[in-house]
Design an enzyme around this catalytic site. Structure first.
Site, short mmCIF file in Angstrom:
data_model
loop_
_atom_site.label_atom_id
_atom_site.label_comp_id
_atom_site.label_asym_id
_atom_site.label_seq_id
_atom_site.Cartn_x
_atom_site.Cartn_y
_atom_site.Cartn_z
N HIS A 189 42.90 51.26 36.45
CA HIS A 189 42.49 49.88 36.16
C HIS A 189 41.08 49.89 35.58
O HIS A 189 40.23 50.67 36.02
CB HIS A 189 42.53 49.04 37.45
CG HIS A 189 42.44 47.58 37.17
ND1 HIS A 189 41.26 46.97 36.79
CD2 HIS A 189 43.39 46.61 37.16
CE1 HIS A 189 41.49 45.68 36.59
NE2 HIS A 189 42.77 45.43 36.80
N GLY A 201 40.62 38.36 33.64
CA GLY A 201 39.80 37.37 34.34
C GLY A 201 39.02 36.44 33.42
O GLY A 201 38.12 35.73 33.88
N GLU A 232 46.44 46.29 29.56
CA GLU A 232 45.50 45.24 29.94
C GLU A 232 44.24 45.33 29.07
O GLU A 232 43.34 46.12 29.38
CB GLU A 232 45.08 45.41 31.41
CG GLU A 232 46.21 45.30 32.39
CD GLU A 232 45.70 44.86 33.78
OE1 GLU A 232 46.25 43.87 34.29
OE2 GLU A 232 44.78 45.47 34.31
N SER A 291 44.78 37.62 32.54
CA SER A 291 44.80 36.15 32.51
C SER A 291 46.19 35.54 32.40
O SER A 291 46.35 34.47 31.81
CB SER A 291 43.91 35.62 31.38
OG SER A 291 42.57 36.00 31.59
N ASN A 296 48.26 41.82 41.72
CA ASN A 296 47.09 42.65 42.01
C ASN A 296 46.04 41.76 42.66
O ASN A 296 45.37 40.99 41.99
CB ASN A 296 46.57 43.25 40.70
CG ASN A 296 45.26 43.99 40.88
OD1 ASN A 296 44.85 44.26 42.01
ND2 ASN A 296 44.61 44.33 39.78
N GLU A 342 38.65 48.04 35.98
CA GLU A 342 37.57 47.81 36.96
C GLU A 342 37.18 49.12 37.64
O GLU A 342 36.05 49.30 38.07
CB GLU A 342 38.00 46.73 37.96
CG GLU A 342 37.93 45.34 37.34
CD GLU A 342 38.88 44.30 37.94
OE1 GLU A 342 39.49 44.57 38.99
OE2 GLU A 342 39.02 43.23 37.33
N LYS A 385 43.30 42.60 44.06
CA LYS A 385 41.92 43.09 43.95
C LYS A 385 41.23 43.01 45.31
O LYS A 385 41.89 43.18 46.33
CB LYS A 385 41.16 42.30 42.88
CG LYS A 385 41.95 42.22 41.58
CD LYS A 385 41.14 41.78 40.42
CE LYS A 385 42.02 41.80 39.18
NZ LYS A 385 41.29 41.61 37.95
#
Ligand code: PGA
Length: 245
Positions: free
Chosen positions: A94, A169, A163, A206, A6, A96, A8
């Site tokens: 996701h 991250g 996730e 991560s 991914n 985000e 991003k």
């Protein structure tokens, strides 16, 4: 095992070069051994699609609109446009994007139109740190699954990416027993409530070459969704090697 990159909001035309190494590496192994899927930003989908033709790498997008084909939605991309450009997968839900306003019901619509367009879904779920501390993880996961997959057919087209938001991250990953417990819980819902015989659940957050081996040792894990570490070909290849070879 699935390995999904991914990217991003990273990458430009120059980053296409980094694919050469991955194509080379993957051509040496049997298809069955692992699946590689790249999800670059929309701007690179077309170039990726051309570059990976006749390789074993597959293409995915990072999000889509819930309207199946066309409409007056400035700045949006529909599932059938993604399919048309050579995408086989799309990431939906996701955190985000949930943070930017994607609700469970929009996510459900996106999953529905994407499946109708012939895409496979990488459906992301996960709890925040506060929810984890309040011991609400199971409640959140089951709500996200039940709402996201409400009245969806063709459930065999869905991969779940677990996730935890606090691990994305940040360098923090769940402890093995915790991760195993959560994946087992997710699979149980998919089997019992949705009658999916052999559900696939990936982990994301991560993942890097250093922790990949330990994470992959969790016996019910079906692969990884990899953000930061997927942007460098060597790291991505290392993760696959540490896991599989
Ligand atoms: P990360 O991202 O590997 O950089 O933590 C994972 C993701 O957001 O899918």
């Amino acid at each position: 095992m699935y390995f999904i990159a991914n990217w991003k909001m990273f990458g430009d035309l120059k980053s296409l070069k980094s694919l050469n190494k991955v194509i080379n590496f993957s051509s040496k192994y049997k298809r069955k051994k692992f699946k590689l899927i790249y999800c670059p930003p929309y701007t690179l989908l077309d170039s990726f699609s051309k570059k990976i033709r006749k390789t074993r790498i597959e293409l995915g997008a990072q999000n889509c609109h819930f309207e199946i084909s066309n409409g007056p939605f400035t700045g949006s991309i529909s599932p059938s446009m993604l399919k048309n450009i050579g995408s086989n997968y799309v990431i939906i839900g996701h955190s985000e994007n949930r943070n930017m306003g994607d609700t469970d019901s929009q996510i459900n619509k996106k999953i529905n139109s994407s499946i109708k367009s012939g895409l496979k879904i990488i459906f992301c779920i996960g709890e925040t740190l506060i929810q984890k501390k309040k011991k609400k993880t199971n409640q959140i996961l089951s709500k996200q699954i039940l709402k996201g997959l409400f009245k969806i057919n063709n459930l065999n087209k869905i991969l779940i990416a677990y996730e935890p938001v606090w691990s994305i991250g940040t360098g923090a990953v769940p402890r093995s027993f915790e991760l195993e417990k959560n994946i087992t819980f997710i699979k149980k819902i998919l089997k019992n409530k949705f009658r999916i015989k052999n559900p696939k659940v990936l982990y994301g957050g991560s993942v890097n070459p250093k922790n990949a081996k330990n994470l992959a040792a969790i016996n019910n894990i079906d692969g990884f969704l990899i953000g930061g570490a997927s942007q460098k070909a060597n790291n991505f290849i290392d993760i696959v090697k540490k896991t599989i070879i």
